[in-house]
Write a protein that holds these residues in place. Sequence first.
Motif, mmCIF file in Angstrom:
data_model
loop_
_atom_site.group_PDB
_atom_site.id
_atom_site.type_symbol
_atom_site.label_atom_id
_atom_site.label_comp_id
_atom_site.label_asym_id
_atom_site.label_seq_id
_atom_site.Cartn_x
_atom_site.Cartn_y
_atom_site.Cartn_z
ATOM 1 N N UNK A 219 0.520 -1.353 0.396
ATOM 2 C CA UNK A 219 -0.237 -0.107 -0.224
ATOM 3 C C UNK A 219 1.242 1.555 -0.168
ATOM 4 N N UNK A 220 0.771 2.060 -0.551
ATOM 5 C CA UNK A 220 1.010 3.762 -0.843
ATOM 6 C C UNK A 220 0.628 4.100 0.403
ATOM 7 N N UNK A 221 1.807 4.324 1.056
ATOM 8 C CA UNK A 221 2.514 5.832 1.883
ATOM 9 C C UNK A 221 1.729 7.395 1.305
ATOM 10 N N UNK A 222 1.700 7.517 2.707
ATOM 11 C CA UNK A 222 0.989 9.566 2.491
ATOM 12 C C UNK A 222 3.024 10.316 2.262
ATOM 13 N N UNK A 223 3.784 9.116 2.663
ATOM 14 C CA UNK A 223 5.456 10.441 2.321
ATOM 15 C C UNK A 223 5.483 10.278 0.629
ATOM 16 N N UNK A 224 4.837 8.330 0.293
ATOM 17 C CA UNK A 224 5.373 8.383 -1.258
ATOM 18 C C UNK A 224 4.251 9.051 -1.809
ATOM 19 N N UNK A 225 3.179 9.706 -1.284
ATOM 20 C CA UNK A 225 1.793 10.095 -2.570
ATOM 21 C C UNK A 225 2.724 11.533 -2.347
ATOM 22 N N UNK A 226 3.114 12.442 -1.267
ATOM 23 C CA UNK A 226 3.660 13.386 -1.195
ATOM 24 C C UNK A 226 4.960 13.643 -2.348
ATOM 25 N N UNK A 227 6.032 12.887 -1.873
ATOM 26 C CA UNK A 227 7.154 12.598 -3.097
ATOM 27 C C UNK A 227 6.484 13.212 -3.773
ATOM 28 N N UNK A 228 5.823 12.212 -4.703
ATOM 29 C CA UNK A 228 4.847 12.055 -6.033
ATOM 30 C C UNK A 228 4.878 13.467 -6.416
#
Length: 185
Positions: free
Chosen positions: A1-10
């Motif tokens: 599952x995607x982390x919120x850090x990965x989403x904001x980093x993207x």
Amino acid sequence: MLSDSEILGAFQQDMNEGGKLLFQRYYKPLVLFSGSMLDDCSFPEDIVQDVFYQFIKTRAWRNLVPSALSTYLFRSVKNACLNKIRDQREFSKVELLMYDTIEEEATTISSELIDAIREAIQKLPEKTRAVVTAIVVEGKKYKEAAEELEVSVNTIKTLLSTGLKQLRQQFPDSLLLFFMVKRFF
């Protein structure tokens, strides 16, 4: 599952990729949450799309830390729903407090409650259980679940609505938990 850090980093690297990841991770739980607050089944998806649009348009992702993303999105959807409700009818302060409580519970889910939700889902009628599991737990799209279960998309929507109503009867104060359950299953 995607982390919120990965989403904001993207989002920092490529706004389109960030939007895609945001959609993958949060669209279904937010639509279900929105639908739980509104009586009219035609609006939940519109509300979530509007929240995503504003999130990207205003570049809100620039000012968020990863731990605040989920809260920001659910609160934005809640506020949009309350605005919709306000436009449709007057609502009481008691209802507002109830929605605040539901939102708060989403961040503090006990293992006993997760087990109770799992058990309640298992007790649903077979087709309804399959739809709730496919949509809520596995995060599948309506069309994908319809093809897999060999039923129409409208049947999926009807069975999902029926299943969620049955679950709401058992967990009236923990409504949002159904939509966060995907994180824990």
